[in-house]
Design an enzyme around this catalytic site. Structure first.
Site, mmCIF file in Angstrom:
data_model
loop_
_atom_site.group_PDB
_atom_site.id
_atom_site.type_symbol
_atom_site.label_atom_id
_atom_site.label_comp_id
_atom_site.label_asym_id
_atom_site.label_seq_id
_atom_site.Cartn_x
_atom_site.Cartn_y
_atom_site.Cartn_z
ATOM 1 N N ASN A 45 33.182 -77.738 3.034
ATOM 2 C CA ASN A 45 33.052 -78.325 1.701
ATOM 3 C C ASN A 45 31.865 -79.288 1.665
ATOM 4 O O ASN A 45 31.580 -79.986 2.647
ATOM 5 C CB ASN A 45 34.349 -78.993 1.236
ATOM 6 N N GLU A 47 30.487 -82.220 -0.800
ATOM 7 C CA GLU A 47 30.813 -83.059 -1.955
ATOM 8 C C GLU A 47 29.560 -83.697 -2.553
ATOM 9 O O GLU A 47 28.470 -83.626 -1.982
ATOM 10 C CB GLU A 47 31.846 -84.121 -1.539
ATOM 11 N N CYS A 56 33.574 -75.999 -2.592
ATOM 12 C CA CYS A 56 34.588 -75.785 -1.559
ATOM 13 C C CYS A 56 34.016 -74.952 -0.409
ATOM 14 O O CYS A 56 33.085 -74.166 -0.586
ATOM 15 C CB CYS A 56 35.793 -75.036 -2.130
ATOM 16 N N GLU A 58 35.208 -72.385 0.981
ATOM 17 C CA GLU A 58 35.342 -70.935 0.772
ATOM 18 C C GLU A 58 34.143 -70.370 0.013
ATOM 19 O O GLU A 58 33.635 -69.301 0.330
ATOM 20 C CB GLU A 58 36.620 -70.639 -0.028
ATOM 21 N N CYS A 89 41.524 -73.043 -3.938
ATOM 22 C CA CYS A 89 41.705 -73.488 -5.316
ATOM 23 C C CYS A 89 41.513 -72.300 -6.270
ATOM 24 O O CYS A 89 41.030 -71.235 -5.873
ATOM 25 C CB CYS A 89 40.725 -74.613 -5.655
ATOM 26 N N CYS A 92 37.993 -70.795 -6.405
ATOM 27 C CA CYS A 92 37.650 -70.012 -5.204
ATOM 28 C C CYS A 92 38.389 -68.675 -5.189
ATOM 29 O O CYS A 92 37.844 -67.672 -4.737
ATOM 30 C CB CYS A 92 37.946 -70.807 -3.939
HETATM 31 N N1 THU Z 1 38.489 -78.143 -0.742
HETATM 32 C C1 THU Z 1 37.972 -77.029 -0.142
HETATM 33 O O1 THU Z 1 36.849 -77.056 0.362
HETATM 34 N N2 THU Z 1 38.733 -75.914 -0.119
HETATM 35 C C2 THU Z 1 40.022 -75.828 -0.593
HETATM 36 O O2 THU Z 1 40.623 -74.765 -0.479
HETATM 37 C C3 THU Z 1 40.639 -76.987 -1.216
HETATM 38 C C4 THU Z 1 39.782 -78.168 -1.411
HETATM 39 C C5 THU Z 1 37.707 -79.382 -0.713
HETATM 40 C C6 THU Z 1 37.121 -79.808 -2.029
HETATM 41 C C7 THU Z 1 36.994 -81.319 -1.815
HETATM 42 O O3 THU Z 1 35.786 -81.570 -1.130
HETATM 43 C C8 THU Z 1 38.147 -81.661 -0.884
HETATM 44 O O4 THU Z 1 38.542 -80.442 -0.285
HETATM 45 C C9 THU Z 1 39.343 -82.309 -1.585
HETATM 46 O O5 THU Z 1 39.763 -81.550 -2.654
#
Ligand code: THU
Length: 137
Positions: A45, A47, A56, A58, A89, A92
């Site tokens: 991920n 941010e 994310c 994925e 999510c 994704c």
């Molecule tokens: N996140 C992912 O990278 N993949 C997921 O399947 C769920 C959430 C990340 C997004 C954000 O940076 C952090 O997790 C918290 O939501």
């Protein structure tokens, strides 16, 4: 599908997770995607201070595969340091379904809880009716 095959993907996702850029949530996620050629693409991920721009793990892995010319997604492992394995999510799910609505997902925690689930179970009818599509795939 051997267990070992699976484990290799979880290992790759575990390593990718450590490269997460997540200063805001401090929640690190790693993903590893295997394609038809046998290649593995990883993602973490990423941010942003403008929270909504966060990508994310994925979608990072999926985009890396497509950018390398690989669209035949076969399986993906997703790893987070959570009590129970995380699921992708909604965004994704749709993004992955574009390339394989039946993608096999191995969901794992950093401490070793592992679960296997099909993307279709998480997202049925990803394309129904859209742009005139009537195949319901
Ligand atoms: N996140 C992912 O990278 N993949 C997921 O399947 C769920 C959430 C990340 C997004 C954000 O940076 C952090 O997790 C918290 O939501």
């Amino acid at each position: 599908m051997s267990v070992k095959h699976n484990e290799q993907l979880v290992e790759k996702a575990t390593a990718a997770r450590l490269r997460a850029y997540s200063p805001y949530s401090e929640f690190q996620v790693g993903a590893a995607l295997r394609t038809g050629s046998g290649a593995i693409f990883t993602g973490c991920n990423v941010e942003n201070i403008s929270y909504g721009l966060t990508i994310c793990a994925e979608r990072v892995a999926a985009s890396a595969a497509v950018a390398a010319g690989e669209r035949n997604f076969t399986e993906m492992a997703i790893v987070a340091d959570s009590i129970e394995p995380i699921v992708p999510c909604g965004a994704c799910r749709q993004f992955l379904a574009e390339f394989n609505p039946d993608l096999r997902l191995t969901l794992a925690t950093a401490s070793g809880v592992v679960e296997v689930i099909g993307l279709r179970e998480l997202l049925p009818h990803p394309r129904r009716g859209i742009l005139g599509n009537d195949a319901d795939v």
